[in-house]
Design an enzyme around this catalytic site. Structure first.
Site, PDB file in Angstrom:
ATOM      1  N   CYS A  67      10.749 -72.244 -31.564  1.00 15.43           N
ATOM      2  CA  CYS A  67       9.969 -73.473 -31.608  1.00 15.43           C
ATOM      3  C   CYS A  67       9.518 -73.661 -33.061  1.00 15.43           C
ATOM      4  O   CYS A  67       9.858 -72.857 -33.920  1.00 15.43           O
ATOM      5  CB  CYS A  67       8.777 -73.342 -30.668  1.00 15.43           C
ATOM      6  SG  CYS A  67       8.061 -74.912 -30.169  1.00 15.43           S
ATOM      7  N   CYS A  89      12.045 -77.081 -28.931  1.00 18.36           N
ATOM      8  CA  CYS A  89      11.552 -78.301 -29.569  1.00 18.36           C
ATOM      9  C   CYS A  89      12.604 -78.821 -30.532  1.00 18.36           C
ATOM     10  O   CYS A  89      13.423 -78.053 -31.053  1.00 18.36           O
ATOM     11  CB  CYS A  89      10.211 -78.077 -30.265  1.00 18.36           C
ATOM     12  SG  CYS A  89      10.291 -77.229 -31.842  1.00 18.36           S
ATOM     13  N   CYS A 149      17.281 -74.983 -37.075  1.00 13.95           N
ATOM     14  CA  CYS A 149      18.161 -73.876 -36.728  1.00 13.95           C
ATOM     15  C   CYS A 149      19.253 -74.331 -35.763  1.00 13.95           C
ATOM     16  O   CYS A 149      19.292 -73.890 -34.618  1.00 13.95           O
ATOM     17  CB  CYS A 149      17.314 -72.770 -36.103  1.00 13.95           C
ATOM     18  SG  CYS A 149      18.096 -71.190 -36.104  1.00 13.95           S
TER      19      CYS A 149
END
Length: 170
Positions: free
Chosen positions: A13, A90, A97
């Site tokens: 996240c 998210c 990434c």
């Protein structure tokens, strides 16, 4: 997937303070008692917060999962480690990434940030919905024959798990 070693999951996240912490906790608790192959879980963030959100800790405690004393981690702290599955929860982490080196499979389970709630009551409700959404997804993933799945099958199944379940709205 390699037989004999634990199935390793990383939940990513942005702040590693809410959704990813809840995901890690669920995988760690439920995966530890999995019959076929245990699960080891970690979480990290692209821009880690200074602490785990207290509502995440409170929500987990409500479900008898002790999670106090945890510290958000940076993606840099887990880079280079092998993971059977990397899950972004998210959009910012997905953008930061899009590919995680060392991941056998990767999937996006985008959920709204419960920390965006405006009041304490709204935050508790948002964290409860986030917990429920992740709980459902984690249970569905852990019910799969992970030992018999290759990376493509795992990615496809994990995507279907997310796509067939409601995303909470708050």
């Amino acid at each position: 997937m390699k037989a004999g070693h634990p199935f390793r999951v990383l939940v990513l996240c942005t702040g590693n303070s809410a959704r990813s912490q809840i995901g890690e906790a669920l995988f760690a608790v439920r995966g530890a008692t999995r019959f076929a192959r245990t699960v080891e879980a970690e979480s990290a963030g692209s821009h880690p917060a200074s602490r785990v959100n207290p509502y995440a800790v409170e929500t987990l405690a409500h479900h008898d999962i002790r999670w106090d004393g945890r510290t958000p981690k940076s993606i840099a702290e887990v880079e280079g480690r092998p993971f059977d599955l990397v899950i972004t929860v998210c959009g910012n982490a997905r953008e930061a990434c899009p590919y995680f080196p060392g991941a056998t499979a990767q999937v996006h389970w985008g959920l709204p940030d419960p920390a965006d709630a405006a009041t304490p009551d709204a935050a508790r409700e948002a964290f409860a919905r986030t917990y429920d959404a992740l709980s459902e997804r984690v249970d569905a993933l852990l019910a799969l024959p992970l030992e018999a799945m290759d990376a493509g099958q795992l990615s496809a199944a994990a995507s279907r798990i997310h796509d067939t379940r409601p995303v909470p709205v708050f």
